[in-house]
Design an enzyme around this catalytic site. Sequence first.
Site, PDB file in Angstrom:
ATOM      1  N   ARG A 121      33.460  88.244 169.714  1.00 26.55           N
ATOM      2  CA  ARG A 121      33.028  88.577 168.361  1.00 26.55           C
ATOM      3  C   ARG A 121      34.194  88.942 167.569  1.00 26.55           C
ATOM      4  NH1 ARG A 121      26.605  90.182 168.846  1.00 26.55           N
ATOM      5  NH2 ARG A 121      26.114  88.156 168.445  1.00 26.55           N
ATOM      6  N   GLN A 126      33.218  83.405 164.283  1.00 24.30           N
ATOM      7  CA  GLN A 126      31.881  83.964 163.670  1.00 24.30           C
ATOM      8  C   GLN A 126      31.035  82.598 163.524  1.00 24.30           C
ATOM      9  OE1 GLN A 126      31.959  86.278 160.140  1.00 24.30           O
ATOM     10  NE2 GLN A 126      31.605  88.153 161.301  1.00 24.30           N
ATOM     11  N   ASP A 129      29.347  81.412 166.827  1.00 21.51           N
ATOM     12  CA  ASP A 129      28.660  82.417 167.507  1.00 21.51           C
ATOM     13  C   ASP A 129      27.214  82.006 167.691  1.00 21.51           C
ATOM     14  OD1 ASP A 129      27.440  84.801 168.373  1.00 21.51           O
ATOM     15  OD2 ASP A 129      28.595  86.185 167.158  1.00 21.51           O
ATOM     16  N   SER A 132      24.622  85.051 167.463  1.00 28.07           N
ATOM     17  CA  SER A 132      24.017  85.266 166.137  1.00 28.07           C
ATOM     18  C   SER A 132      23.156  84.246 165.406  1.00 28.07           C
ATOM     19  CB  SER A 132      25.068  85.382 165.159  1.00 28.07           C
ATOM     20  OG  SER A 132      26.035  86.639 165.565  1.00 28.07           O
ATOM     21  N   TYR A 229      28.504  96.230 170.252  1.00 31.16           N
ATOM     22  CA  TYR A 229      27.460  96.347 171.233  1.00 31.16           C
ATOM     23  C   TYR A 229      27.120  97.609 171.570  1.00 31.16           C
ATOM     24  CZ  TYR A 229      27.906  90.945 171.867  1.00 31.16           C
ATOM     25  OH  TYR A 229      27.861  89.823 171.953  1.00 31.16           O
TER      26      TYR A 229
HETATM   27  P1  NAD Z   1      22.146  93.008 170.710  1.00 31.38           P
HETATM   28  O1  NAD Z   1      21.338  91.693 170.753  1.00 31.38           O
HETATM   29  O2  NAD Z   1      22.958  93.211 171.839  1.00 31.38           O
HETATM   30  O3  NAD Z   1      21.202  94.175 170.809  1.00 31.38           O
HETATM   31  C1  NAD Z   1      20.305  94.346 169.737  1.00 31.38           C
HETATM   32  C2  NAD Z   1      20.525  95.697 168.976  1.00 31.38           C
HETATM   33  O4  NAD Z   1      19.613  96.653 169.760  1.00 31.38           O
HETATM   34  C3  NAD Z   1      21.822  96.283 168.839  1.00 31.38           C
HETATM   35  O5  NAD Z   1      21.778  96.589 167.484  1.00 31.38           O
HETATM   36  C4  NAD Z   1      22.007  97.422 169.735  1.00 31.38           C
HETATM   37  O6  NAD Z   1      22.604  98.654 169.345  1.00 31.38           O
HETATM   38  C5  NAD Z   1      20.315  97.925 169.952  1.00 31.38           C
HETATM   39  N1  NAD Z   1      20.245  98.633 171.049  1.00 31.38           N
HETATM   40  C6  NAD Z   1      20.698  98.818 172.386  1.00 31.38           C
HETATM   41  N2  NAD Z   1      20.069  99.584 173.239  1.00 31.38           N
HETATM   42  C7  NAD Z   1      19.156 100.378 172.428  1.00 31.38           C
HETATM   43  C8  NAD Z   1      18.207 101.509 172.327  1.00 31.38           C
HETATM   44  N3  NAD Z   1      18.307 102.014 173.688  1.00 31.38           N
HETATM   45  N4  NAD Z   1      17.511 102.099 171.496  1.00 31.38           N
HETATM   46  C9  NAD Z   1      17.583 101.360 170.288  1.00 31.38           C
HETATM   47  N5  NAD Z   1      18.280 100.118 170.161  1.00 31.38           N
HETATM   48  C10 NAD Z   1      19.256  99.798 171.170  1.00 31.38           C
HETATM   49  O7  NAD Z   1      22.990  92.820 169.382  1.00 31.38           O
HETATM   50  P2  NAD Z   1      23.582  91.783 168.512  1.00 31.38           P
HETATM   51  O8  NAD Z   1      22.612  91.288 167.396  1.00 31.38           O
HETATM   52  O9  NAD Z   1      24.325  90.864 169.310  1.00 31.38           O
HETATM   53  O10 NAD Z   1      24.501  92.552 167.680  1.00 31.38           O
HETATM   54  C11 NAD Z   1      25.533  93.485 168.030  1.00 31.38           C
HETATM   55  C12 NAD Z   1      26.272  93.971 166.930  1.00 31.38           C
HETATM   56  O11 NAD Z   1      27.487  93.041 167.072  1.00 31.38           O
HETATM   57  C13 NAD Z   1      26.064  94.244 165.540  1.00 31.38           C
HETATM   58  O12 NAD Z   1      26.765  95.129 165.181  1.00 31.38           O
HETATM   59  C14 NAD Z   1      26.612  93.101 164.847  1.00 31.38           C
HETATM   60  O13 NAD Z   1      26.503  93.043 163.327  1.00 31.38           O
HETATM   61  C15 NAD Z   1      27.563  92.668 165.547  1.00 31.38           C
HETATM   62  N6  NAD Z   1      28.079  91.349 165.280  1.00 31.38           N
HETATM   63  C16 NAD Z   1      29.315  90.919 165.190  1.00 31.38           C
HETATM   64  C17 NAD Z   1      30.094  89.503 165.001  1.00 31.38           C
HETATM   65  C18 NAD Z   1      31.244  89.137 164.623  1.00 31.38           C
HETATM   66  O14 NAD Z   1      31.544  88.110 164.889  1.00 31.38           O
HETATM   67  N7  NAD Z   1      32.088  90.131 164.335  1.00 31.38           N
HETATM   68  C19 NAD Z   1      28.716  88.587 165.007  1.00 31.38           C
HETATM   69  C20 NAD Z   1      27.671  88.865 165.559  1.00 31.38           C
HETATM   70  C21 NAD Z   1      27.324  90.355 165.807  1.00 31.38           C
END
Ligand code: NAD
Length: 375
Positions: A121, A126, A129, A132, A229
């Site tokens: 990430r 991006q 990904d 996403s 994460y």
């Molecule tokens: P994910 O699919 O791994 O998890 C979904 C969500 O569930 C997350 O927000 C996580 O914090 C939440 N979660 C986990 N345990 C929990 C609990 N016990 N109670 C409540 N919520 C809980 O997450 P994702 O969609 O892959 O996104 C994770 C992060 O990565 C985000 O901050 C997103 O913005 C970031 N991201 C960054 C990039 C990049 O390229 N820079 C790309 C995609 C996502």
Amino acid sequence: MKIAVLRETADAEPRVAATPETVKKFIGLGATLAVEAGAGAGANISDAAYTEAGATVGDRAATIADADLIIGVQGPAAADLPGVKQGAMLAAILSPFADRARIDGYAAAGVTAMAMEFMPRITRAQSMDVLSSQSNLAGYKAVIDAAEAYGRAFPMMMTAAGTISAARVFVMGVGVAGLQAIATARRLGALVSATDVRSATKEQIESLGAKAIFVENVKGIEGEGSGGYATEMSDEYKAAQAALVSSHIAKQDIVITTALIPGRPAPRLINDAQLASMRAGSVVVDLAVESGGNVEGSKVGETAVVHGVKIIGHKNAAGRLAADASALYSRNVFNLVNAFWDKDAKAAAFTADDEIVKGIKLTEGGKVVHERLSA
Ligand code: NAD
């Protein structure tokens, strides 16, 4: 470089790893494209559309013969790659923790396998990904599925026959899927609230016009954490979260859960007693159902009814929007190949010391090479 596009054979998998648009782009780079007959059927793309885009269409053996790079959505069984050449590369969602034997099979077949879902990430990656691109669609579709199963309207309506109150939607887990679920539910006119363990999401929730429901007395995850994460929370946090959810959930009509922890089973966020506190006819969509489920009683591929609450547990949520999911996934794969394209050689050169390549390469030279798969 010959690129082969497989027809998916996994259960409930309508997506495809290349569309006529990306076929044309690959050909524009100087690649030749072979598509397995019927590959696009689930996404409403005909064999003729691939032929028109410049690919050859044939059976699996002809498609794979001499291919340098094989692309798919889900990882095929190694035995299902007839005549694959030594050193051929494979890019797909490979789920190595769910099926390690398949990965060992790629190594034994001399295939260099790259797991699209291991994409680091980082800003540069991006556009590649797949987590996403697919989660975003899953978050949208979860709300649409909930609206369909809910026997009431989402927006407030003032009519001559009286007022219909707005649906209350609670989103648990505010990553990519959760953010899209909030935005979609808001567009439909619902009153939306949301929670996460990462404090950074609070501002994102509020900026979408939803109410942030957070554990305040126990520390959650400050900032973005490693790669953004979540990790497993302390017992103290879990108890505080359960108490908070219990008081909030009884007033909700729709709950969408999306919480995941990489490499671990999904956290359990809703128990049977909490379901019992909800009004009959309420709907819960468990997007984490295939990773063990956030909701007690959710079932993969089924809608369970518990205490009068419908718990939707669709498999492959993004695949339920097969055409869009395929279009975005295909662009993710094209962007990966394009980033490593060597114009002179007219082939992708996945340089071994690149952060992206190190992140996704699982097998090479007959061995499993990824650090997360050693031991
Ligand atoms: P994910 O699919 O791994 O998890 C979904 C969500 O569930 C997350 O927000 C996580 O914090 C939440 N979660 C986990 N345990 C929990 C609990 N016990 N109670 C409540 N919520 C809980 O997450 P994702 O969609 O892959 O996104 C994770 C992060 O990565 C985000 O901050 C997103 O913005 C970031 N991201 C960054 C990039 C990049 O390229 N820079 C790309 C995609 C996502």
